[in-house]
Design a protein around this motif. Sequence first.
Motif, PDB file in Angstrom:
ATOM      1  N   SER A  28       0.842  -1.218  -0.044  1.00 30.47           N
ATOM      2  CA  SER A  28       0.663  -0.077   0.089  1.00 30.47           C
ATOM      3  C   SER A  28       0.837   1.163   0.234  1.00 30.47           C
ATOM      4  O   SER A  28       1.563   0.964   0.376  1.00 30.47           O
ATOM      5  CB  SER A  28      -0.866  -0.126   1.019  1.00 30.47           C
ATOM      6  OG  SER A  28      -1.393  -1.007   0.922  1.00 30.47           O
ATOM      7  N   PHE A  29       0.071   2.388  -0.545  1.00 26.35           N
ATOM      8  CA  PHE A  29       1.115   3.290  -1.088  1.00 26.35           C
ATOM      9  C   PHE A  29       0.475   4.866  -0.522  1.00 26.35           C
ATOM     10  O   PHE A  29      -0.418   5.104  -0.297  1.00 26.35           O
ATOM     11  CB  PHE A  29       1.538   4.081  -1.896  1.00 26.35           C
ATOM     12  CG  PHE A  29       2.519   2.937  -2.571  1.00 26.35           C
ATOM     13  CD1 PHE A  29       3.799   2.785  -2.354  1.00 26.35           C
ATOM     14  CD2 PHE A  29       2.525   1.898  -3.146  1.00 26.35           C
ATOM     15  CE1 PHE A  29       5.135   2.156  -2.655  1.00 26.35           C
ATOM     16  CE2 PHE A  29       3.110   1.096  -3.803  1.00 26.35           C
ATOM     17  CZ  PHE A  29       4.771   0.873  -3.526  1.00 26.35           C
ATOM     18  N   THR A  30       1.098   5.759   0.197  1.00 22.74           N
ATOM     19  CA  THR A  30      -0.215   7.087   0.759  1.00 22.74           C
ATOM     20  C   THR A  30       0.862   8.194  -0.701  1.00 22.74           C
ATOM     21  O   THR A  30       1.683   8.242  -0.578  1.00 22.74           O
ATOM     22  CB  THR A  30       0.781   7.691   2.031  1.00 22.74           C
ATOM     23  OG1 THR A  30       0.165   6.801   2.924  1.00 22.74           O
ATOM     24  CG2 THR A  30      -0.220   8.590   2.553  1.00 22.74           C
ATOM     25  N   VAL A  31      -0.341   8.794  -1.331  1.00 22.22           N
ATOM     26  CA  VAL A  31       0.222   9.158  -2.041  1.00 22.22           C
ATOM     27  C   VAL A  31       0.356  11.048  -1.968  1.00 22.22           C
ATOM     28  O   VAL A  31      -0.782  11.083  -1.176  1.00 22.22           O
ATOM     29  CB  VAL A  31      -1.118   9.790  -3.816  1.00 22.22           C
ATOM     30  CG1 VAL A  31      -0.405  10.345  -4.262  1.00 22.22           C
ATOM     31  CG2 VAL A  31      -0.685   8.118  -3.718  1.00 22.22           C
ATOM     32  N   THR A  32       1.061  11.755  -1.969  1.00 24.74           N
ATOM     33  CA  THR A  32       1.402  12.989  -1.436  1.00 24.74           C
ATOM     34  C   THR A  32       1.608  14.644  -2.321  1.00 24.74           C
ATOM     35  O   THR A  32       1.985  13.662  -3.530  1.00 24.74           O
ATOM     36  CB  THR A  32       2.874  13.788  -0.619  1.00 24.74           C
ATOM     37  OG1 THR A  32       3.909  12.859  -1.586  1.00 24.74           O
ATOM     38  CG2 THR A  32       2.543  12.266   0.382  1.00 24.74           C
ATOM     39  N   ARG A  33       0.933  15.498  -2.685  1.00 21.15           N
ATOM     40  CA  ARG A  33       1.731  16.236  -3.230  1.00 21.15           C
ATOM     41  C   ARG A  33       1.763  17.959  -2.645  1.00 21.15           C
ATOM     42  O   ARG A  33       1.036  18.052  -1.764  1.00 21.15           O
ATOM     43  CB  ARG A  33      -0.236  17.194  -4.489  1.00 21.15           C
ATOM     44  CG  ARG A  33      -0.027  17.796  -5.025  1.00 21.15           C
ATOM     45  CD  ARG A  33      -1.246  18.281  -5.955  1.00 21.15           C
ATOM     46  NE  ARG A  33      -2.146  17.003  -6.752  1.00 21.15           N
ATOM     47  CZ  ARG A  33      -3.342  17.052  -6.780  1.00 21.15           C
ATOM     48  NH1 ARG A  33      -4.454  18.501  -6.189  1.00 21.15           N
ATOM     49  NH2 ARG A  33      -3.778  16.537  -6.885  1.00 21.15           N
ATOM     50  N   ASP A  34       2.967  18.249  -2.902  1.00 22.91           N
ATOM     51  CA  ASP A  34       3.128  19.028  -2.220  1.00 22.91           C
ATOM     52  C   ASP A  34       3.570  18.625  -0.688  1.00 22.91           C
ATOM     53  O   ASP A  34       3.713  20.086   0.190  1.00 22.91           O
ATOM     54  CB  ASP A  34       2.225  20.647  -2.124  1.00 22.91           C
ATOM     55  CG  ASP A  34       2.407  20.793  -4.140  1.00 22.91           C
ATOM     56  OD1 ASP A  34       3.235  20.875  -4.607  1.00 22.91           O
ATOM     57  OD2 ASP A  34       0.843  21.297  -4.308  1.00 22.91           O
ATOM     58  N   GLY A  35       4.162  17.919  -0.636  1.00 19.86           N
ATOM     59  CA  GLY A  35       4.306  17.150   0.798  1.00 19.86           C
ATOM     60  C   GLY A  35       2.688  16.649   1.510  1.00 19.86           C
ATOM     61  O   GLY A  35       2.730  16.674   2.713  1.00 19.86           O
ATOM     62  N   HIS A  36       1.656  17.195   0.681  1.00 13.48           N
ATOM     63  CA  HIS A  36       0.190  17.046   2.322  1.00 13.48           C
ATOM     64  C   HIS A  36       0.236  15.281   1.776  1.00 13.48           C
ATOM     65  O   HIS A  36      -0.119  14.991  -0.059  1.00 13.48           O
ATOM     66  CB  HIS A  36      -0.501  17.954   2.138  1.00 13.48           C
ATOM     67  CG  HIS A  36       0.134  19.013   2.340  1.00 13.48           C
ATOM     68  ND1 HIS A  36       0.096  19.748   3.880  1.00 13.48           N
ATOM     69  CD2 HIS A  36       0.950  19.919   1.511  1.00 13.48           C
ATOM     70  CE1 HIS A  36       0.758  20.497   3.487  1.00 13.48           C
ATOM     71  NE2 HIS A  36       0.841  21.296   3.000  1.00 13.48           N
ATOM     72  N   PRO A  37      -0.645  14.915   2.415  1.00 14.13           N
ATOM     73  CA  PRO A  37      -1.103  13.602   1.630  1.00 14.13           C
ATOM     74  C   PRO A  37      -2.742  13.756   1.106  1.00 14.13           C
ATOM     75  O   PRO A  37      -3.455  14.550   1.534  1.00 14.13           O
ATOM     76  CB  PRO A  37      -1.303  12.641   3.238  1.00 14.13           C
ATOM     77  CG  PRO A  37      -0.677  13.259   3.965  1.00 14.13           C
ATOM     78  CD  PRO A  37      -0.544  14.820   4.234  1.00 14.13           C
ATOM     79  N   ILE A  38      -1.984  12.730  -0.295  1.00  9.34           N
ATOM     80  CA  ILE A  38      -4.244  13.299  -0.862  1.00  9.34           C
ATOM     81  C   ILE A  38      -4.533  11.918  -0.239  1.00  9.34           C
ATOM     82  O   ILE A  38      -6.053  12.333  -1.282  1.00  9.34           O
ATOM     83  CB  ILE A  38      -3.603  14.030  -2.402  1.00  9.34           C
ATOM     84  CG1 ILE A  38      -3.392  13.047  -3.232  1.00  9.34           C
ATOM     85  CG2 ILE A  38      -3.264  15.242  -1.501  1.00  9.34           C
ATOM     86  CD1 ILE A  38      -3.405  13.383  -4.477  1.00  9.34           C
ATOM     87  N   GLY A  39      -4.795  11.015  -0.933  1.00 16.68           N
ATOM     88  CA  GLY A  39      -4.722   9.167  -1.585  1.00 16.68           C
ATOM     89  C   GLY A  39      -4.312   8.406  -1.143  1.00 16.68           C
ATOM     90  O   GLY A  39      -3.141   8.324  -0.048  1.00 16.68           O
ATOM     91  N   GLU A  40      -4.811   7.536  -0.736  1.00 15.46           N
ATOM     92  CA  GLU A  40      -3.633   6.169  -0.267  1.00 15.46           C
ATOM     93  C   GLU A  40      -4.181   5.117  -1.780  1.00 15.46           C
ATOM     94  O   GLU A  40      -4.862   5.377  -2.348  1.00 15.46           O
ATOM     95  CB  GLU A  40      -4.763   5.110   0.433  1.00 15.46           C
ATOM     96  CG  GLU A  40      -4.412   6.282   2.391  1.00 15.46           C
ATOM     97  CD  GLU A  40      -5.287   5.821   3.098  1.00 15.46           C
ATOM     98  OE1 GLU A  40      -4.046   4.885   4.134  1.00 15.46           O
ATOM     99  OE2 GLU A  40      -6.293   5.080   2.937  1.00 15.46           O
ATOM    100  N   LEU A  41      -3.226   4.201  -1.604  1.00 16.11           N
ATOM    101  CA  LEU A  41      -3.568   2.931  -3.301  1.00 16.11           C
ATOM    102  C   LEU A  41      -3.147   1.945  -2.124  1.00 16.11           C
ATOM    103  O   LEU A  41      -2.139   1.455  -1.344  1.00 16.11           O
ATOM    104  CB  LEU A  41      -2.556   3.471  -4.063  1.00 16.11           C
ATOM    105  CG  LEU A  41      -1.894   4.239  -5.002  1.00 16.11           C
ATOM    106  CD1 LEU A  41      -0.974   4.898  -6.031  1.00 16.11           C
ATOM    107  CD2 LEU A  41      -3.102   4.364  -6.027  1.00 16.11           C
TER     108      LEU A  41
END
Length: 89
Positions: A28-41
């Motif tokens: 599993s992964f946590t996806v970040t944008r600009d250093g902020h978590p935005i979702g999980e795979l």
Amino acid sequence: MSVQPEITQRDLRNRSREIMDAIQGGQSFTVTRDGHPIGELIPLRRRRRFVSRQDFVAMSRTAPAIDLDAFRADQDAMADLYLDDPYAR
């Protein structure tokens, strides 16, 4: 409990095949944008088509007890509901 690795949106775009292969393998992964978590795979849970005898026995040990007389009475009550012709209704 293990912490999910974080991947950036850019990593996801550039390494999508590698990441999807890891997800398929159970990672599993946590996806970040600009250093902020935005979702999980996360991998999808797959339905098991076969349950081994040992697994069934282990699951059955914790199942609630069944009152056989009440179970049979429920079956009899449902079976006797429609003894008539279903097309006559």
